[in-house]
Design a protein around this motif. Sequence first.
Motif, PDB file in Angstrom:
ATOM      1  N   ALA A 138      -7.236  -5.459 -10.941  1.00  0.00           N
ATOM      2  CA  ALA A 138      -6.256  -5.352  -9.860  1.00  0.00           C
ATOM      3  C   ALA A 138      -6.766  -4.336  -8.834  1.00  0.00           C
ATOM      4  N   ASP A 139      -7.837  -4.707  -8.129  1.00  0.00           N
ATOM      5  CA  ASP A 139      -8.448  -3.808  -7.152  1.00  0.00           C
ATOM      6  C   ASP A 139      -7.467  -3.422  -6.051  1.00  0.00           C
ATOM      7  N   ASN A 140      -6.562  -4.329  -5.738  1.00  0.00           N
ATOM      8  CA  ASN A 140      -5.581  -4.056  -4.693  1.00  0.00           C
ATOM      9  C   ASN A 140      -4.660  -2.899  -5.078  1.00  0.00           C
ATOM     10  N   GLU A 141      -4.350  -2.770  -6.388  1.00  0.00           N
ATOM     11  CA  GLU A 141      -3.450  -1.704  -6.825  1.00  0.00           C
ATOM     12  C   GLU A 141      -4.094  -0.335  -6.666  1.00  0.00           C
ATOM     13  N   GLY A 142      -5.336  -0.210  -7.100  1.00  0.00           N
ATOM     14  CA  GLY A 142      -6.026   1.071  -6.933  1.00  0.00           C
ATOM     15  C   GLY A 142      -6.246   1.404  -5.476  1.00  0.00           C
ATOM     16  N   SER A 143      -6.569   0.388  -4.684  1.00  0.00           N
ATOM     17  CA  SER A 143      -6.793   0.596  -3.258  1.00  0.00           C
ATOM     18  C   SER A 143      -5.512   1.022  -2.553  1.00  0.00           C
ATOM     19  N   PHE A 144      -4.379   0.504  -3.013  1.00  0.00           N
ATOM     20  CA  PHE A 144      -3.079   0.925  -2.475  1.00  0.00           C
ATOM     21  C   PHE A 144      -2.913   2.437  -2.636  1.00  0.00           C
ATOM     22  N   VAL A 175      -6.960  -5.090   1.875  1.00  0.00           N
ATOM     23  CA  VAL A 175      -5.538  -5.407   1.923  1.00  0.00           C
ATOM     24  C   VAL A 175      -4.718  -4.368   1.172  1.00  0.00           C
ATOM     25  N   GLY A 176      -5.187  -3.992  -0.020  1.00  0.00           N
ATOM     26  CA  GLY A 176      -4.477  -2.977  -0.790  1.00  0.00           C
ATOM     27  C   GLY A 176      -4.479  -1.630  -0.102  1.00  0.00           C
ATOM     28  N   TYR A 177      -5.611  -1.270   0.460  1.00  0.00           N
ATOM     29  CA  TYR A 177      -5.755   0.002   1.172  1.00  0.00           C
ATOM     30  C   TYR A 177      -4.799   0.070   2.362  1.00  0.00           C
ATOM     31  N   ARG A 178      -4.769  -0.992   3.117  1.00  0.00           N
ATOM     32  CA  ARG A 178      -3.885  -1.050   4.283  1.00  0.00           C
ATOM     33  C   ARG A 178      -2.418  -0.971   3.853  1.00  0.00           C
ATOM     34  N   ALA A 179      -2.083  -1.681   2.783  1.00  0.00           N
ATOM     35  CA  ALA A 179      -0.698  -1.690   2.304  1.00  0.00           C
ATOM     36  C   ALA A 179      -0.254  -0.301   1.848  1.00  0.00           C
ATOM     37  N   GLY A 180      -1.141   0.398   1.135  1.00  0.00           N
ATOM     38  CA  GLY A 180      -0.797   1.736   0.664  1.00  0.00           C
ATOM     39  C   GLY A 180      -0.648   2.729   1.799  1.00  0.00           C
ATOM     40  N   ALA A 181      -1.564   2.651   2.766  1.00  0.00           N
ATOM     41  CA  ALA A 181      -1.511   3.581   3.895  1.00  0.00           C
ATOM     42  C   ALA A 181      -0.247   3.386   4.719  1.00  0.00           C
ATOM     43  N   THR A 182       0.075   2.127   5.025  1.00  0.00           N
ATOM     44  CA  THR A 182       1.240   1.870   5.871  1.00  0.00           C
ATOM     45  C   THR A 182       2.551   2.053   5.105  1.00  0.00           C
ATOM     46  N   HIS A 183       2.486   1.988   3.783  1.00  0.00           N
ATOM     47  CA  HIS A 183       3.699   2.224   2.993  1.00  0.00           C
ATOM     48  C   HIS A 183       4.192   3.654   3.165  1.00  0.00           C
ATOM     49  N   VAL A 184       3.265   4.598   3.219  1.00  0.00           N
ATOM     50  CA  VAL A 184       3.679   6.007   3.344  1.00  0.00           C
ATOM     51  C   VAL A 184       3.678   6.491   4.787  1.00  0.00           C
ATOM     52  N   LYS A 185       2.893   5.832   5.651  1.00  0.00           N
ATOM     53  CA  LYS A 185       2.833   6.210   7.069  1.00  0.00           C
ATOM     54  C   LYS A 185       2.755   4.922   7.894  1.00  0.00           C
ATOM     55  N   PRO A 186       3.885   4.320   8.214  1.00  0.00           N
ATOM     56  CA  PRO A 186       3.892   3.013   8.878  1.00  0.00           C
ATOM     57  C   PRO A 186       3.096   2.947  10.180  1.00  0.00           C
ATOM     58  N   LEU A 323       4.332   6.373  -6.880  1.00  0.00           N
ATOM     59  CA  LEU A 323       3.943   5.052  -6.389  1.00  0.00           C
ATOM     60  C   LEU A 323       3.290   4.234  -7.504  1.00  0.00           C
ATOM     61  N   LYS A 324       2.480   4.899  -8.310  1.00  0.00           N
ATOM     62  CA  LYS A 324       1.841   4.213  -9.431  1.00  0.00           C
ATOM     63  C   LYS A 324       2.892   3.638 -10.382  1.00  0.00           C
ATOM     64  N   ILE A 328       3.569  -0.292 -11.409  1.00  0.00           N
ATOM     65  CA  ILE A 328       3.559  -0.733 -12.799  1.00  0.00           C
ATOM     66  C   ILE A 328       4.865  -1.422 -13.186  1.00  0.00           C
ATOM     67  N   ASN A 329       5.991  -0.880 -12.725  1.00  0.00           N
ATOM     68  CA  ASN A 329       7.283  -1.482 -13.115  1.00  0.00           C
ATOM     69  C   ASN A 329       7.709  -2.618 -12.195  1.00  0.00           C
ATOM     70  N   GLY A 330       6.891  -2.907 -11.180  1.00  0.00           N
ATOM     71  CA  GLY A 330       7.161  -4.053 -10.324  1.00  0.00           C
ATOM     72  C   GLY A 330       8.021  -3.783  -9.122  1.00  0.00           C
ATOM     73  N   THR A 331       8.440  -2.523  -8.940  1.00  0.00           N
ATOM     74  CA  THR A 331       9.238  -2.190  -7.758  1.00  0.00           C
ATOM     75  C   THR A 331       8.440  -2.394  -6.485  1.00  0.00           C
ATOM     76  N   ILE A 332       7.153  -2.025  -6.529  1.00  0.00           N
ATOM     77  CA  ILE A 332       6.240  -2.281  -5.418  1.00  0.00           C
ATOM     78  C   ILE A 332       5.324  -3.437  -5.779  1.00  0.00           C
ATOM     79  N   LYS A 333       5.284  -4.440  -4.949  1.00  0.00           N
ATOM     80  CA  LYS A 333       4.390  -5.581  -5.128  1.00  0.00           C
ATOM     81  C   LYS A 333       3.230  -5.420  -4.144  1.00  0.00           C
ATOM     82  N   VAL A 334       2.057  -5.155  -4.656  1.00  0.00           N
ATOM     83  CA  VAL A 334       0.901  -4.936  -3.785  1.00  0.00           C
ATOM     84  C   VAL A 334       0.285  -6.277  -3.426  1.00  0.00           C
ATOM     85  N   PRO A 335       0.141  -6.551  -2.126  1.00  0.00           N
ATOM     86  CA  PRO A 335      -0.437  -7.846  -1.725  1.00  0.00           C
ATOM     87  C   PRO A 335      -1.903  -7.964  -2.120  1.00  0.00           C
ATOM     88  N   THR A 336      -2.369  -9.182  -2.227  1.00  0.00           N
ATOM     89  CA  THR A 336      -3.776  -9.440  -2.561  1.00  0.00           C
ATOM     90  C   THR A 336      -4.530 -10.082  -1.403  1.00  0.00           C
TER      91      THR A 336
END
Length: 337
Positions: A138-144, A175-186, A323-324, A328-336
């Motif tokens: 799940a490279d997108n999750e770590g990149s997030f 995609v994961g990197y972008r999602a994580g960055a914009t999640h905390v700083k839109p 965020l991790k 893991i619990n599915g509250t955040i769905k990281v795009p692929t």
Amino acid sequence: MRRVILTVPLVLVVGCGGLATEGPSPSPAARMTVGIVYAAGGRGDKSYNESAAFGLDKARAEFGLRAKELAAGLRDSDAQRAQRFRLLAESGCDPVIGVGFIHATAVKTVAAEFPRVRFAIVDDNSARAPNITNLLFADNEGSFLVGAAGALKSRTGKLGFIGGADVPHIRTYEVGYRAGATHVKPKVRIQVKYLSKGPDLSGFRDPALAGTVAHDMYQSGVDIIYQVAGRSGSGVFEAALAQERWAIGSISDQAKTATPSVRENILTSMVKKIDVAVFDFIASVVRGKVRAGPITYDLKAGAIDYTTTGSHIRDFVPRLNALKRQIINGTIKVPTG
């Protein structure tokens, strides 16, 4: 026990037969020879291939088995890649592992020719057969998570991403990197550059080009760059040092493996434990419990994570760990994609 890494597809240096022994018969593992084909560059890249090699080394030490190692060429055709796998299978290697999505066609082709040989491929889910195990991450999750870390640390609100090649697998990191960055700083802005386009993978072995691209990004106001570029990543680290900026590593904790002079400029790394997947697969063969199809290593499995070496992001660790947990619990769905 010798280790040989070849880049010439038609030459074998060490046979894949059983070990000569005296006394009691060796264990099944001692008679086993694992074949592995790395992505271009083989061992020593301090990143992708090196992680796979660690898993192989652990299996060699724990089970007493032998190994045969080959490395792909930068501009191999699918036929040339297939010949490497065919040589390993013909010489008695079982199991045989392909490190990287570039081997998908070759693994699928040769696995059909040798249905009794167990194959595995890292980072590809398209090569399917009863004797192929797909080791996925799940490279997108770590990149997030490293994207979130970068956005929280950035003073300019401008981040960068440099990929070795513009191929679907590497775009997952972006995609994961972008999602994580914009999640905390839109409002964060992200510059993206790929060093080559598939099927040309030369961007993974061009530190000079990566350094030039990183220099230009830093000059434009970017203060943190996430690199997923194999050996080329060293060029990004050198640019970060020269420009007094930050870089983010990938695959391994590069604040521990990169050239010492640049380590203090590595903010964090996205860790992807390919060694765990490679070892697990070999162990499953040794124990007679191998299974075909996809096996996914993610945050929940502990095979994907971010690093805190250097304590550069210590102020954000509680937020990142929250965020991790949400991923893991599915509250955040990281795009692929």
